[in-house]
Write a protein that holds these residues in place. Structure first.
Motif, PDB file in Angstrom:
ATOM      1  N   ASP A 107     114.216  37.848  19.687  1.00  0.00           N
ATOM      2  CA  ASP A 107     113.823  39.190  20.118  1.00  0.00           C
ATOM      3  C   ASP A 107     114.896  39.886  20.945  1.00  0.00           C
ATOM      4  N   SER A 114     115.327  42.073   9.958  1.00  0.00           N
ATOM      5  CA  SER A 114     114.306  43.066  10.305  1.00  0.00           C
ATOM      6  C   SER A 114     114.250  44.210   9.301  1.00  0.00           C
ATOM      7  N   ARG A 190     110.117  44.309  14.377  1.00  0.00           N
ATOM      8  CA  ARG A 190     109.916  43.940  15.787  1.00  0.00           C
ATOM      9  C   ARG A 190     108.505  44.268  16.266  1.00  0.00           C
ATOM     10  N   ARG A 191     107.968  45.410  15.941  1.00  0.00           N
ATOM     11  CA  ARG A 191     106.652  45.802  16.451  1.00  0.00           C
ATOM     12  C   ARG A 191     105.530  45.024  15.787  1.00  0.00           C
ATOM     13  N   TRP A 192     105.808  44.330  14.681  1.00  0.00           N
ATOM     14  CA  TRP A 192     104.790  43.560  13.984  1.00  0.00           C
ATOM     15  C   TRP A 192     104.804  42.088  14.364  1.00  0.00           C
ATOM     16  N   LYS A 196     103.944  39.152  20.678  1.00  0.00           N
ATOM     17  CA  LYS A 196     104.803  40.308  20.847  1.00  0.00           C
ATOM     18  C   LYS A 196     106.050  39.946  21.660  1.00  0.00           C
TER      19      LYS A 196
END
Length: 205
Positions: A107, A114, A190-192, A196
């Motif tokens: 991350d 991605s 990234r948002r999925w 998180k």
């Protein structure tokens, strides 16, 4: 012999009576309030008690409805726990400080993987176009992307191995499984990602 006029009281008796009255008043205040303020009720001090439990369901339909509501609340609580990385709600493959370190490594960087879904969608649309030139360009873009993905995955795997060896030098970890875990996470937007991300892009891990 001391004469006393009618209707007048001795000064000493008046002082003693006043002191006694004041002392009794202070004792009453202390007993009533405790440190000068009234004692709160037990319900106020302990908070409002919860109400009585709901009555048992009278029909099978109502019992099923309550069971579905309870299961939905539990699923929502589990999703929230997984999203914030709570160990109690994470599946076995995501638990442990080593897996969390791998997630932080992934991350904290921009990964070529991605963009996999976006490039795959563009390539799929290109193959549906009847023009042979567009199909050729789409195949070339897809091939070039896979080459970049392989190179980026190799760089990511080395970074994961280095971070794990530095942070957990005495642990016997299966690096192959950790590398695959990190690469599979890097191919997600990234948002999925779940759990998180907890570190920003460019952070030192």
């Amino acid at each position: 012999m001391k004469l006393r006029l009618p209707g007048r009281r001795d000064h000493a008796e008046t002082t003693d009576a006043t002191s006694a009255s004041t002392g009794e008043l202070d004792d009453q205040l202390v007993k009533a309030g405790g440190k000068g303020r009234p004692t709160p009720k037990r319900t106020v001090a302990q908070g409002r008690r919860p109400g009585p439990p709901p009555p048992p369901p009278t029909t099978r339909k109502e019992a099923y409805r309550r069971m579905r509501e309870q299961q939905a609340a539990q699923r929502a609580q589990s999703r929230q726990g997984m999203a914030r990385g709570d160990e109690a709600y994470l599946p076995a493959r995501d638990r442990g400080p080593v897996r969390k370190l791998v997630r932080d490594v992934v991350d904290s960087r921009r990964n070529v993987g991605s963009f996999f879904l976006a490039v795959a969608a563009v390539a799929l649309v290109g193959t549906l176009v009847p023009s042979m030139a567009v199909k050729s360009y789409s195949s070339f873009v897809l091939l070039g992307f896979f080459l970049l993905l392989i190179i980026d995955s190799v760089v990511l795997s080395r970074k994961i191995k280095s971070a794990v060896a530095q942070r957990f030098p005495d642990g016997n970890h299966k690096t192959r499984g950790l590398v695959w875990y990190g690469i599979s996470r890097s191919t997600m937007i990234r948002r999925w990602r779940f759990p998180k991300p907890e570190v920003p892009l460019g952070a030192e891990v």
